[in-house]
Design a protein around this motif. Structure first.
Motif, PDB file in Angstrom:
ATOM      1  N   ARG A  12       1.020  -1.400   0.042  1.00 21.49           N
ATOM      2  CA  ARG A  12      -0.081   0.079   0.150  1.00 21.49           C
ATOM      3  C   ARG A  12       0.980   1.240   0.066  1.00 21.49           C
ATOM      4  O   ARG A  12       1.632   1.484   1.153  1.00 21.49           O
ATOM      5  CB  ARG A  12      -0.870   0.156   1.202  1.00 21.49           C
ATOM      6  N   ASP A  13       1.016   1.936  -1.005  1.00 16.46           N
ATOM      7  CA  ASP A  13       1.853   3.031  -1.182  1.00 16.46           C
ATOM      8  C   ASP A  13       3.429   2.901  -1.175  1.00 16.46           C
ATOM      9  O   ASP A  13       4.125   3.990  -1.372  1.00 16.46           O
ATOM     10  CB  ASP A  13       1.316   4.123  -0.265  1.00 16.46           C
ATOM     11  N   ASN A  70      -6.436   2.298  -3.590  1.00 15.73           N
ATOM     12  CA  ASN A  70      -7.138   2.593  -2.504  1.00 15.73           C
ATOM     13  C   ASN A  70      -8.515   2.183  -2.406  1.00 15.73           C
ATOM     14  O   ASN A  70      -8.978   1.624  -1.422  1.00 15.73           O
ATOM     15  CB  ASN A  70      -7.154   4.254  -2.153  1.00 15.73           C
ATOM     16  N   ARG A  71      -8.922   1.665  -3.413  1.00 10.67           N
ATOM     17  CA  ARG A  71     -10.498   1.244  -3.585  1.00 10.67           C
ATOM     18  C   ARG A  71     -10.555  -0.293  -3.509  1.00 10.67           C
ATOM     19  O   ARG A  71     -11.393  -0.707  -3.092  1.00 10.67           O
ATOM     20  CB  ARG A  71     -10.908   1.520  -4.902  1.00 10.67           C
ATOM     21  N   MET A  72      -9.326  -0.858  -3.187  1.00 11.64           N
ATOM     22  CA  MET A  72      -9.256  -2.331  -2.864  1.00 11.64           C
ATOM     23  C   MET A  72      -8.788  -2.640  -1.656  1.00 11.64           C
ATOM     24  O   MET A  72      -7.947  -1.794  -1.083  1.00 11.64           O
ATOM     25  CB  MET A  72      -7.974  -3.105  -3.978  1.00 11.64           C
ATOM     26  N   GLU A  73      -9.328  -3.761  -1.114  1.00 13.26           N
ATOM     27  CA  GLU A  73      -8.849  -4.216   0.488  1.00 13.26           C
ATOM     28  C   GLU A  73      -7.492  -4.470   0.364  1.00 13.26           C
ATOM     29  O   GLU A  73      -7.078  -5.101  -0.480  1.00 13.26           O
ATOM     30  CB  GLU A  73      -9.822  -5.208   0.722  1.00 13.26           C
ATOM     31  N   GLY A  78      -0.829 -10.646   4.471  1.00 14.90           N
ATOM     32  CA  GLY A  78      -1.873 -11.702   4.341  1.00 14.90           C
ATOM     33  C   GLY A  78      -1.588 -13.045   4.928  1.00 14.90           C
ATOM     34  O   GLY A  78      -1.284 -13.252   5.930  1.00 14.90           O
ATOM     35  N   SER A  79      -1.953 -14.103   4.077  1.00 14.63           N
ATOM     36  CA  SER A  79      -1.536 -15.579   4.536  1.00 14.63           C
ATOM     37  C   SER A  79      -0.777 -16.342   3.642  1.00 14.63           C
ATOM     38  O   SER A  79      -0.570 -17.373   3.611  1.00 14.63           O
ATOM     39  CB  SER A  79      -2.866 -16.233   4.586  1.00 14.63           C
TER      40      SER A  79
END
Length: 137
Positions: A12-13, A70-73, A78-79
């Motif tokens: 994220r960014d 940003n529009r996505m989770e 994660g896993s």
């Protein structure tokens, strides 16, 4: 015909920073393309985010990565855990040392019950890593 399986990491960014860090650890050639490069994002604030990056490093190591819009989770780590293993002790210890910078050590790189050297960490970008050095009696 062949098939290649390799990790594709989400950020994220900070995909560019992360992939440049991995290049400093593993070496190799890094290519980075932004959403602007391919006119793939309508949100002006996200045009300079990484749409796709690929690190091709010695020994067949390939990492791909991108910024999550940003529009996505987005869930850091994660896993998925990326595993590095083999019998190149110097190389694998070097990767461990590089990835350890700013990391949270989950399991120190130590002699494991199965006879190998094994360690786990979460790097400063939230990516889970395991390192296993085999054949080290």
């Amino acid at each position: 015909m062949s098939v290649v399986l390799n990790p594709y990491l989400s950020f994220r960014d900070n995909a560019r920073e992360a992939m440049e860090f991995y290049q400093s650890v593993f070496g190799g050639d890094l290519t980075v393309s932004t959403f602007r490069d391919f006119q793939m994002e309508e949100d002006e604030s996200e045009l300079d985010k990484v749409m796709h990056s690929q690190l091709n490093a010695p020994g067949g190591i390939v990492l791909m990565g991108a910024d999550t819009p940003n529009r996505m989770e987005y869930t850091p780590g994660g896993s998925i855990t990326v595993s590095l293993s083999g019998d190149d002790e110097a190389g694998l210890r070097g990767y461990w040392d590089g990835l350890s910078q700013g990391a949270t050590i989950v399991e120190p790189l130590e002699k494991a019950p199965w006879g190998d050297w094994f360690g786990m960490l979460v790097d400063r970008f939230g990516v889970n890593w395991m390192v296993n050095i085999s054949g080290q009696g």
